[in-house]
Write a protein that holds these residues in place. Sequence first.
Motif, PDB file in Angstrom:
ATOM      1  N   LYS A 180       0.900  -1.124  -0.071  1.00 32.91           N
ATOM      2  CA  LYS A 180      -0.018  -0.078   0.111  1.00 32.91           C
ATOM      3  C   LYS A 180       0.971   1.194  -0.064  1.00 32.91           C
ATOM      4  O   LYS A 180       1.920   1.217   0.696  1.00 32.91           O
ATOM      5  N   ASP A 181       0.482   2.266  -0.782  1.00 31.82           N
ATOM      6  CA  ASP A 181       1.129   3.464  -0.686  1.00 31.82           C
ATOM      7  C   ASP A 181       0.542   4.465   0.293  1.00 31.82           C
ATOM      8  O   ASP A 181      -0.317   4.146   1.085  1.00 31.82           O
ATOM      9  N   GLU A 182       0.926   5.612   0.210  1.00 36.42           N
ATOM     10  CA  GLU A 182       0.707   6.813   1.154  1.00 36.42           C
ATOM     11  C   GLU A 182      -0.697   7.071   0.978  1.00 36.42           C
ATOM     12  O   GLU A 182      -1.413   7.485   2.245  1.00 36.42           O
ATOM     13  N   SER A 183      -1.494   6.642   0.091  1.00 34.19           N
ATOM     14  CA  SER A 183      -2.675   6.900   0.071  1.00 34.19           C
ATOM     15  C   SER A 183      -3.746   5.620  -0.068  1.00 34.19           C
ATOM     16  O   SER A 183      -4.865   5.778  -0.082  1.00 34.19           O
ATOM     17  N   ASP A 184      -3.089   4.509   0.608  1.00 32.27           N
ATOM     18  CA  ASP A 184      -3.591   3.368   0.820  1.00 32.27           C
ATOM     19  C   ASP A 184      -4.141   2.728  -0.256  1.00 32.27           C
ATOM     20  O   ASP A 184      -4.941   1.868  -0.465  1.00 32.27           O
ATOM     21  N   ALA A 185      -3.514   2.927  -1.676  1.00 34.85           N
ATOM     22  CA  ALA A 185      -3.696   2.355  -2.723  1.00 34.85           C
ATOM     23  C   ALA A 185      -2.865   1.061  -2.886  1.00 34.85           C
ATOM     24  O   ALA A 185      -1.509   1.261  -2.606  1.00 34.85           O
TER      25      ALA A 185
END
Length: 407
Positions: free
Chosen positions: A181-186
């Motif tokens: 997961k990235d910083e945007s929770d994607a």
Amino acid sequence: MSQATSPISRAQQAPKSARIESAEQALATARTLAARFAEGAARRDRDRILPYGELDELAASGLLAISVPKAYGGIGVSNAVLGEVIAILAEADGSIGQIPQNHFYILEALRHDGSEEQKRFYFERALAGDRFGNALSETGTKTVGHYNTRITADNEGFRINGRKSYSTGVLFADWIVVFAKDESDALTMSFLPRGTEGIEILDDWDGFGQRTTGSGTTVLTNVPVPASAVVRHHKGFERPGTIGAVGQILHAGIDLGIARAAFAETVSFVRTRSRPWTNSGVDKASDDPLTVSRVGQLAIRLEAAGAVLAAAGLKVDRAQAETTEENTVAASLSVAAAKVLTTEIALEATNTLFELAGTAATREGLNLDRHWRNARTHTVHDPVRWKYHVVGNYHLNDTPPPRSGAF
């Protein structure tokens, strides 16, 4: 493509993969390999001998590139053929049949959401015989769809930290494909060469089935990731697509192959070694009318499961060619049906092997229980009870299947 994403030395030194030119050649190659893989399957399972040599053969054969699209140098084989190739391999060895599942899932995700540069590079690596292993699932999260592993920005690239379980095939892979997961929770998917700094692979899989799939733990400690290696995997589930359907048809192929193996063992054992029941009034177990009927029942269900798998593959083909909501829903529902039927016949056939073959079939030296252990282990991958729910909800309430790797 950044130098940091170029193949590792092991992949560069590996013999160049053969090129498969047709579906017929793919199926013939799978059958040839399967005949060899079957010879040592029981011993590999019993002694947990990891199939490094067999995986090298599989890679060199060209089979791992049959789903590469024609636009990128492959043959873009039908998903019906892809499912059958997996079934052929799984019939020979249930563990070997499972290992390429994540490889082909990753190639489909790349086709769906990779950049043109990424597609050209990684599809070419697949054509050269490189193997892609997954670092996807985690333990200790709220559900199997939740991830604690994170990818964070670091200068021009990224860093990944986390811990993955059930990393099927990772011990044999040239590329470790990490989902984070990235910083945007994607959700992202990063292609990392084996041997990348910060990746530790533990050979700690101790399941009672699928014992030689190399499904160990992958520990990721501040792993450097070039921006060119990151695919935005979440985009594949924000619009109609076939990523989940392709993944699931491969799982169905694994179950079908295990079921076929158990059925073949049943027929052989009953013909040559089983004794008739005392009250049957026959001289051979193969003449027992109840046994004959039960074998016929299994054969019919196996035939049905295989036919549904093939039909589902054609619907996935259609959805890939014309990726509309209507086509992708039809593909997901058909693949769900195939997954239900193959799950059920895998469990039924592996149980019935002992019911019909009798006590002699339980001898440890025969290791026939590996078929049941493989089926039971693999079929808990995702619950088919939810397939029934999704299909029923669509027909009753017009609710489409969820866009996920399970559909």
